[in-house]
Design a protein around this motif. Structure first.
Motif, PDB file in Angstrom:
ATOM      1  N   UNK A 163       0.843  -1.194   0.000  1.00 39.65           N
ATOM      2  CA  UNK A 163       0.000   0.000   0.000  1.00 39.65           C
ATOM      3  C   UNK A 163       0.874   1.239   0.000  1.00 39.65           C
ATOM      4  N   UNK A 164       0.375   2.291  -0.713  1.00 40.94           N
ATOM      5  CA  UNK A 164       1.067   3.593  -0.783  1.00 40.94           C
ATOM      6  C   UNK A 164       2.516   3.408  -1.239  1.00 40.94           C
ATOM      7  N   UNK A 165       2.665   3.210  -2.542  1.00 43.91           N
ATOM      8  CA  UNK A 165       3.959   2.892  -3.140  1.00 43.91           C
ATOM      9  C   UNK A 165       4.509   4.129  -3.849  1.00 43.91           C
ATOM     10  N   UNK A 166       5.783   4.369  -3.675  1.00 43.70           N
ATOM     11  CA  UNK A 166       6.490   5.458  -4.344  1.00 43.70           C
ATOM     12  C   UNK A 166       7.713   4.880  -5.045  1.00 43.70           C
ATOM     13  N   UNK A 167       7.863   5.153  -6.345  1.00 37.47           N
ATOM     14  CA  UNK A 167       8.994   4.657  -7.129  1.00 37.47           C
ATOM     15  C   UNK A 167       9.570   5.826  -7.915  1.00 37.47           C
ATOM     16  N   UNK A 168      10.880   6.001  -7.825  1.00 37.55           N
ATOM     17  CA  UNK A 168      11.574   7.066  -8.538  1.00 37.55           C
ATOM     18  C   UNK A 168      12.698   6.435  -9.349  1.00 37.55           C
ATOM     19  N   UNK A 169      12.700   6.649 -10.669  1.00 34.72           N
ATOM     20  CA  UNK A 169      13.698   6.027 -11.538  1.00 34.72           C
ATOM     21  C   UNK A 169      14.155   7.024 -12.589  1.00 34.72           C
ATOM     22  N   UNK A 170      15.342   6.778 -13.139  1.00 40.14           N
ATOM     23  CA  UNK A 170      15.925   7.600 -14.203  1.00 40.14           C
ATOM     24  C   UNK A 170      16.170   6.696 -15.405  1.00 40.14           C
ATOM     25  N   UNK A 190       3.507   7.086  -8.252  1.00 42.84           N
ATOM     26  CA  UNK A 190       2.831   7.028  -6.958  1.00 42.84           C
ATOM     27  C   UNK A 190       1.566   6.209  -7.153  1.00 42.84           C
ATOM     28  N   UNK A 191       1.362   5.190  -6.322  1.00 41.12           N
ATOM     29  CA  UNK A 191       0.189   4.330  -6.445  1.00 41.12           C
ATOM     30  C   UNK A 191      -0.381   4.034  -5.071  1.00 41.12           C
ATOM     31  N   UNK A 192      -1.689   3.822  -5.039  1.00 39.61           N
ATOM     32  CA  UNK A 192      -2.349   3.496  -3.773  1.00 39.61           C
ATOM     33  C   UNK A 192      -2.068   2.065  -3.335  1.00 39.61           C
ATOM     34  N   UNK A 193      -2.052   1.150  -4.307  1.00 36.39           N
ATOM     35  CA  UNK A 193      -1.851  -0.256  -3.980  1.00 36.39           C
ATOM     36  C   UNK A 193      -0.971  -0.898  -5.048  1.00 36.39           C
ATOM     37  N   UNK A 250       6.120  -5.730 -11.070  1.00 28.88           N
ATOM     38  CA  UNK A 250       5.509  -5.004  -9.969  1.00 28.88           C
ATOM     39  C   UNK A 250       4.306  -4.277 -10.537  1.00 28.88           C
ATOM     40  N   UNK A 251       3.105  -4.693 -10.166  1.00 26.86           N
ATOM     41  CA  UNK A 251       1.859  -4.147 -10.690  1.00 26.86           C
ATOM     42  C   UNK A 251       1.352  -3.078  -9.726  1.00 26.86           C
ATOM     43  N   UNK A 252       1.220  -1.849 -10.230  1.00 31.46           N
ATOM     44  CA  UNK A 252       0.731  -0.719  -9.443  1.00 31.46           C
ATOM     45  C   UNK A 252      -0.707  -0.427  -9.833  1.00 31.46           C
ATOM     46  N   UNK A 253      -1.522  -0.128  -8.847  1.00 33.01           N
ATOM     47  CA  UNK A 253      -2.944   0.116  -9.067  1.00 33.01           C
ATOM     48  C   UNK A 253      -3.315   1.514  -8.590  1.00 33.01           C
ATOM     49  N   UNK A 254      -4.120   2.184  -9.438  1.00 32.33           N
ATOM     50  CA  UNK A 254      -4.694   3.494  -9.078  1.00 32.33           C
ATOM     51  C   UNK A 254      -3.611   4.485  -8.654  1.00 32.33           C
ATOM     52  N   UNK A 255      -2.862   4.939  -9.647  1.00 30.71           N
ATOM     53  CA  UNK A 255      -1.783   5.861  -9.337  1.00 30.71           C
ATOM     54  C   UNK A 255      -1.510   6.835 -10.455  1.00 30.71           C
ATOM     55  N   UNK A 256      -0.376   7.521 -10.360  1.00 31.61           N
ATOM     56  CA  UNK A 256       0.027   8.534 -11.339  1.00 31.61           C
ATOM     57  C   UNK A 256       1.504   8.400 -11.610  1.00 31.61           C
ATOM     58  N   UNK A 257       1.901   8.832 -12.825  1.00 30.36           N
ATOM     59  CA  UNK A 257       3.308   8.839 -13.206  1.00 30.36           C
ATOM     60  C   UNK A 257       3.674  10.230 -13.717  1.00 30.36           C
ATOM     61  N   UNK A 307      -2.169   9.357 -15.545  1.00 28.37           N
ATOM     62  CA  UNK A 307      -2.974   8.707 -14.504  1.00 28.37           C
ATOM     63  C   UNK A 307      -3.347   7.316 -15.006  1.00 28.37           C
ATOM     64  N   UNK A 308      -3.185   6.325 -14.166  1.00 26.12           N
ATOM     65  CA  UNK A 308      -3.441   4.955 -14.593  1.00 26.12           C
ATOM     66  C   UNK A 308      -4.227   4.216 -13.517  1.00 26.12           C
TER      67      UNK A 308
END
Length: 345
Positions: free
Chosen positions: A172-179, A188-191, A204-211, A225-226
């Motif tokens: 839950x509440x996932x944050x990923x930062x990549x270059x 940023x994803x909720x789940x 890694x499957x992210x649900x209900x988030x933004x890039x 938004x995805x």
């Protein structure tokens, strides 16, 4: 004789107590170390118990050798303090009469120490290193640490997971930062959860988030938004490490015949022999002189143990550096301690 049965019973009772205390101290120390490593993400939480078990087997020979020495020393020291030795000496029993019951107690433990030192401890150390490398080979996403910012082993991704559960491996509440391609991407994803395909690819499957994508430091970026976003997790190939000498079997050490292998053999084979000599050395060292102090013999015994152990380590290093031969490195220390034992008797 009565005193032999009494001595053996006291040796066994005291040895159990000493071993339990020392084993608990070592295990608690190692457990705190591994839990700290697991909390920081260095070690996977599920690997703590296995690594702790391998470490316990590896430390067993040294613990048993020290237990043997302490139990004999404290038992005979108590006999001196309680004036039991005076009674036995007045009955016509000499100090050499204690050799037989001490050997009866020490020889079985020495055989166990030899088996552990020569065979089981190297196996445990090797399995522990192998298991640790397997854990290192896993990508950091496979072992999420809630509440900790982690950098991927590929050094191209930083991620944060607020919470994770074992049910379905959900997060839950996932944050990923990549270059990638000089573009900074932030997700940023909720789940989310991990998914493994039939061909072995892991996502890694992210649900209900933004890039958010854009050049670093530039105000120009785009937002996406995805509902579902699958990010492929590249497998990490751990670098193959040269096996340490402590993990090589004793037979392979002898087949190798190099200075480093022979030095490791000096330590392994010397440990059970030193345990037996220390048990006999505890007989004269247990003498208590009231005029000097009740703890003086314990200090002397501790000094003797430290000198013996450190000298064996020094001989091991000299053999590895090819400054002395194998025979001198192995037998020199033990023959010296045997001469000191005869002198003290």
């Amino acid at each position: 004789m009565i005193f032999r049965r009494a001595l053996l019973r006291e040796f066994i009772d005291l040895a159990l107590a000493v071993f339990v205390v020392m084993f608990a101290i070592i295990m608690v120390t190692q457990l705190v170390r591994y839990l700290g490593a697991a909390a920081s993400g260095v070690v996977a939480p599920e690997g703590v118990i296995a690594l702790l078990g391998f470490k316990a087997i590896y430390y067993l020979p040294v613990l048993l050798a020290l237990t043997l020495f302490i139990s004999v020393l404290l038992s005979l020291t108590r006999s001196y303090r309680d004036s039991e030795m005076i009674v036995w000496f007045s009955s016509g029993i000499s100090i050499t009469a204690w050799i037989r019951p001490v050997l009866t107690f020490a020889v079985p433990l020495t055989i166990i120490i030899a088996a552990l030192s020569l065979f089981l401890s190297p196996w445990a150390f090797g399995k522990g290193e192998e298991y640790r490398q397997q854990l290192d080979a896993r990508d950091d996403v496979a072992t999420p640490t809630p509440g900790v910012f982690r950098e991927s082993k590929h050094e191209e991704r930083v991620y944060f997971v607020e919470s994770a559960t074992g049910e379905g491996n959900t997060m839950a509440n996932i944050f990923v930062n990549s270059v990638q391609h000089q573009q900074l991407g932030t997700l940023v994803a909720n789940n989310g959860y991990q998914e493994v395909l039939d061909n072995g690819d892991r996502f890694l499957v992210l649900l209900n988030g933004s890039r958010y994508d854009g050049p670093p430091g530039s105000p120009e970026y785009k937002i996406m938004v995805f509902e579902r976003y699958a990010m492929r997790v590249e497998p990490y190939e751990a670098k193959g490490e040269i096996p340490q000498r402590r993990s090589v079997s004793t037979l392979e050490l002898l087949r190798d015949g190099s200075a480093a292998s022979l030095s490791e053999f000096v330590w392994r084979a010397g440990l059970p022999l030193s345990a037996l000599l220390l048990a006999l050395l505890a007989i004269p060292l247990s003498f208590v002189n009231p005029r000097v102090g009740r703890s003086f013999n314990l200090v002397l015994a501790l000094a003797a143990y430290m000198v013996y152990s450190n000298t064996l380590s020094i001989a091991r290093g000299l053999v590895a550096q090819q400054k002395i031969s194998l025979m001198l490195g192995f037998w020199g220390v033990h023959v010296f301690m045997l001469a000191l034992l005869v002198l003290l008797f």
